[in-house]
Enzyme design. Structure first.
Site, mmCIF file in Angstrom:
data_model
loop_
_atom_site.group_PDB
_atom_site.id
_atom_site.type_symbol
_atom_site.label_atom_id
_atom_site.label_comp_id
_atom_site.label_asym_id
_atom_site.label_seq_id
_atom_site.Cartn_x
_atom_site.Cartn_y
_atom_site.Cartn_z
ATOM 1 N N ASP A 224 0.914 -1.035 -0.099
ATOM 2 C CA ASP A 224 0.082 -0.022 -0.023
ATOM 3 C C ASP A 224 0.843 1.162 0.039
ATOM 4 O O ASP A 224 1.773 1.368 0.838
ATOM 5 C CB ASP A 224 -0.843 -0.005 1.234
ATOM 6 C CG ASP A 224 -1.941 -1.028 1.097
ATOM 7 O OD1 ASP A 224 -2.379 -1.331 -0.209
ATOM 8 O OD2 ASP A 224 -2.579 -1.407 2.331
ATOM 9 N N ASP B 11 -13.500 -3.680 -2.090
ATOM 10 C CA ASP B 11 -13.527 -3.456 -0.588
ATOM 11 C C ASP B 11 -14.932 -3.677 -0.088
ATOM 12 O O ASP B 11 -15.940 -3.119 -0.471
ATOM 13 C CB ASP B 11 -12.948 -2.171 -0.180
ATOM 14 C CG ASP B 11 -11.545 -1.921 -0.772
ATOM 15 O OD1 ASP B 11 -10.745 -2.931 -0.724
ATOM 16 O OD2 ASP B 11 -11.107 -0.834 -1.352
#
Length: 254
Positions: free
Chosen positions: A11, A130
């Site tokens: 990330d 997500d």
């Protein structure tokens, strides 16, 4: 038997690798180029690079950083974050990515999945999803975008099926509830999506021990497991994870 893949996720925020819990309280943990080279050396099967601020800030991918990471790895490399047009997909692939992950932009512009698959092939187009528990949704899970900040009206199972119909060749399924907790993957969510679609599903969010990976790759029916904290922390190496999975009779590339 098809081998199960172990995939490391980087990330990236402001050019640095970062890690948070449930998409919050991110801390800087290192240089993504150096980390990519190290995980490649350790034998990771694939690498995923997410620019976690691109969509929220309304900008495209950071191509020079993507190119620098790509130069260090000779395995499938997937990039997500801020990819909102065919030109973004093209430039990301030209920078060295084999695949692009469409998440927020896929929700806002579903036709991008179809266009991308038509031009570059289904194998290049990954749906990033997500999801978090929500009992008001048919499947029990709601889809979120903009790095988990914005709830949508999409049901997780329905959206996964629609995205595959549109042309997505793979799904990275991230559980917001489990993300960064290291308490285990969302087995129910992963199994449900894996059984609902005909493309590979990569489980993401919650990996903390090799037992967690074994569970999601067997009971959860995932084709691959995405990890981050487990290896970023130094508690495990890719080799140690694969060795343990092999001893549990989970087929992996040793």
């Amino acid at each position: 038997m098809l081998k199960k893949r172990i995939i490391v996720c980087l990330d990236v925020k402001d050019g640095r690798t970062t890690k948070g819990v449930k998409f919050q309280n991110n801390i800087d943990i290192g240089d993504p180029v150096e980390m990519a080279a190290e995980y490649y050396r350790q034998g990771v099967d694939e690498l995923v690079f997410y620019d976690i601020m691109a969509s929220a800030r309304g900008r495209g991918p950071i191509l020079d950083l993507i190119a620098r990471v790509a130069s260090q790895v000779f395995i499938p490399f997937c990039v997500g974050g801020g990819i909102g047009t065919l030109d973004d997909i093209r430039s990301t692939i030209l920078a060295g990515a084999e695949k692009v992950s469409l998440n927020s932009q896929a929700v806002k512009h579903p036709e991008l999945i179809t266009q991308g698959a038509r031009v570059f092939g289904n194998q290049c187009i990954v749906l990033g999803m997500d999801a978090a528990k929500d009992n008001t949704m048919p499947s029990g899970y709601r889809v979120y975008i903009n790095g988990g900040r914005l709830a949508t009206e999409l049901d997780a199972r329905e959206w996964a099926q629609k995205a595959v119909q549109l042309g997505a060749g793979e799904i990275v399924l991230n559980s917001i509830d489990a993300d960064g907790t290291r308490n285990g993957y969302e087995i129910n969510l992963t199994k449900m999506i894996s059984e609902a679609v005909e493309v590979p599903v990569i489980a993401s969010g919650g990996g903390g021990t090799v037992k967690h990976l074994e569970e999601v790759l067997t009971r959860g029916k995932a084709d691959a497991a995405l990890i981050a904290s487990m290896v970023h922390s130094g508690d495990y190496t890719i080799q140690s994870i694969k060795k343990e999975l092999d001893e549990c009779d989970v087929p992996v590339r040793l």
